[in-house]
Design a protein around this motif. Structure first.
Motif, short mmCIF file in Angstrom:
data_model
loop_
_atom_site.label_atom_id
_atom_site.label_comp_id
_atom_site.label_asym_id
_atom_site.label_seq_id
_atom_site.Cartn_x
_atom_site.Cartn_y
_atom_site.Cartn_z
N ASP A 52 67.88 43.12 -20.11
CA ASP A 52 67.04 43.13 -21.32
C ASP A 52 65.81 44.00 -21.12
OD1 ASP A 52 68.68 41.17 -22.56
OD2 ASP A 52 67.60 39.60 -21.47
N ASN A 53 65.17 44.35 -22.24
CA ASN A 53 63.88 45.04 -22.19
C ASN A 53 62.83 44.01 -21.77
OD1 ASN A 53 61.87 46.98 -22.54
ND2 ASN A 53 61.56 46.38 -24.66
N ILE A 54 62.12 44.30 -20.71
CA ILE A 54 61.15 43.36 -20.15
C ILE A 54 59.76 43.78 -20.62
CG2 ILE A 54 60.20 42.44 -18.01
CD1 ILE A 54 63.03 43.55 -16.85
N SER A 55 59.04 42.83 -21.22
CA SER A 55 57.70 43.13 -21.72
C SER A 55 56.77 41.97 -21.41
CB SER A 55 57.75 43.39 -23.23
OG SER A 55 58.22 42.25 -23.91
N SER A 56 55.49 42.24 -21.53
CA SER A 56 54.50 41.21 -21.25
C SER A 56 54.49 40.17 -22.37
CB SER A 56 53.11 41.83 -21.13
OG SER A 56 52.15 40.81 -20.92
N PRO A 57 54.48 38.89 -22.00
CA PRO A 57 54.42 37.82 -23.00
C PRO A 57 52.99 37.46 -23.39
CG PRO A 57 54.83 36.89 -20.86
CD PRO A 57 54.74 38.38 -20.67
N THR A 58 52.11 38.44 -23.48
CA THR A 58 50.69 38.19 -23.73
C THR A 58 50.47 37.32 -24.96
OG1 THR A 58 50.11 40.26 -22.67
CG2 THR A 58 48.46 39.27 -24.09
N PHE A 59 51.18 37.58 -26.04
CA PHE A 59 50.95 36.82 -27.27
C PHE A 59 51.91 35.65 -27.42
CE2 PHE A 59 49.07 40.98 -28.00
CZ PHE A 59 47.79 40.60 -28.35
N SER A 60 53.11 35.75 -26.85
CA SER A 60 54.07 34.66 -26.97
C SER A 60 53.92 33.63 -25.85
CB SER A 60 55.49 35.23 -26.95
OG SER A 60 55.75 35.89 -25.73
N ILE A 61 53.17 33.92 -24.83
CA ILE A 61 52.91 33.12 -23.63
C ILE A 61 54.11 33.13 -22.68
CG2 ILE A 61 52.26 30.89 -22.63
CD1 ILE A 61 50.66 30.31 -25.13
N VAL A 62 55.34 33.03 -23.19
CA VAL A 62 56.50 33.04 -22.30
C VAL A 62 57.62 33.89 -22.90
CG1 VAL A 62 57.48 30.89 -23.26
CG2 VAL A 62 58.10 31.62 -20.95
N ASN A 63 58.26 34.67 -22.04
CA ASN A 63 59.47 35.41 -22.39
C ASN A 63 60.58 34.91 -21.48
OD1 ASN A 63 58.18 36.99 -24.30
ND2 ASN A 63 57.99 38.77 -22.97
N GLU A 64 61.78 34.85 -22.02
CA GLU A 64 62.94 34.41 -21.25
C GLU A 64 63.92 35.56 -21.13
OE1 GLU A 64 66.72 31.43 -21.93
OE2 GLU A 64 64.77 30.81 -22.72
N TYR A 65 64.46 35.74 -19.93
CA TYR A 65 65.44 36.80 -19.67
C TYR A 65 66.64 36.23 -18.95
CZ TYR A 65 61.22 39.54 -20.40
OH TYR A 65 60.06 40.05 -20.92
N GLN A 66 67.82 36.74 -19.28
CA GLN A 66 69.04 36.39 -18.56
C GLN A 66 69.10 37.27 -17.32
OE1 GLN A 66 70.91 33.80 -19.73
NE2 GLN A 66 71.96 33.90 -17.75
N ALA A 67 69.28 36.65 -16.15
CA ALA A 67 69.32 37.37 -14.88
C ALA A 67 70.64 37.03 -14.19
CB ALA A 67 68.13 36.98 -14.00
N GLY A 68 71.70 37.72 -14.56
CA GLY A 68 73.02 37.38 -14.04
C GLY A 68 73.39 35.99 -14.51
N ASP A 69 73.66 35.08 -13.59
CA ASP A 69 73.98 33.69 -13.93
C ASP A 69 72.75 32.80 -13.97
OD1 ASP A 69 76.67 34.30 -14.06
OD2 ASP A 69 77.06 33.75 -11.98
N ASP A 70 71.59 33.38 -13.85
CA ASP A 70 70.33 32.64 -13.79
C ASP A 70 69.43 33.09 -14.95
OD1 ASP A 70 68.39 30.92 -12.78
OD2 ASP A 70 68.43 31.78 -10.76
N LYS A 71 68.24 32.54 -15.00
CA LYS A 71 67.25 32.91 -16.01
C LYS A 71 65.92 33.19 -15.33
CE LYS A 71 69.14 30.18 -19.76
NZ LYS A 71 68.92 29.05 -20.68
N ILE A 72 65.11 33.99 -16.02
CA ILE A 72 63.73 34.23 -15.60
C ILE A 72 62.84 33.82 -16.76
CG2 ILE A 72 61.97 35.97 -15.07
CD1 ILE A 72 64.21 37.67 -13.83
#
Length: 142
Positions: A52-72
């Motif tokens: 995914d496109n990774i960006s700063s969650p400055t306004f949303s506080i948290v962003n979630e990304y799929q990292a293979g079989d895991d999450k960030i």
């Protein structure tokens, strides 16, 4: 403690080294505004197979990304005023989910930080490179 000096050119190797030396899946990022915390987090996410496109969650506080079989979960607490705001988004559920947690501005939520965690302190060298200190077990590093 692990100390590294790096530039943008060797960021992939730095991210790989951090992940190999981590004692947990929780990372607390310390450093001045604009020091490169989000840039480092982007590279760590790439190492963990995020597409995914990774960006700063400055306004949303948290962003979630799929990292293979895991999450960030990537947090930016810069704009919160107190720990109650972090509790309102359910940080405990994120922090103790067993997934990766990358936390910018952890000093804003000292009383809520997950354990165990690895601290990453970034500072600027005079030549423009960055100095990074990776220290496990944040209890000794707040």
């Amino acid at each position: 403690m692990l100390e590294l000096t790096y530039t943008i050119e060797n960021l992939p190797q730095i991210a790989e080294t951090i992940l190999k030396n981590a004692s947990s899946k929780n990372f607390l990022f310390y450093g001045d505004m604009g020091i490169g915390k989000t840039t480092l987090i982007k590279q760590l996410a790439i190492e963990l197979k995020v597409i995914d496109n990774i960006s700063s969650p400055t306004f949303s506080i948290v962003n979630e990304y799929q990292a293979g079989d895991d999450k960030i979960y990537h947090f930016d607490f810069y704009r919160i005023n107190d720990e109650t705001e972090a509790l309102d988004i359910g940080v405990d559920e994120y922090f103790y989910s067993g997934h990766w947690n990358f936390i910018e501005w952890p000093e804003k939520i000292k009383g809520l930080l997950p354990e165990p965690a690895d601290c990453i302190h970034i500072s600027l060298n005079q030549n423009g490179s960055r100095k990074l200190k990776l220290t496990p077990n944040k209890q000794n590093n707040r």
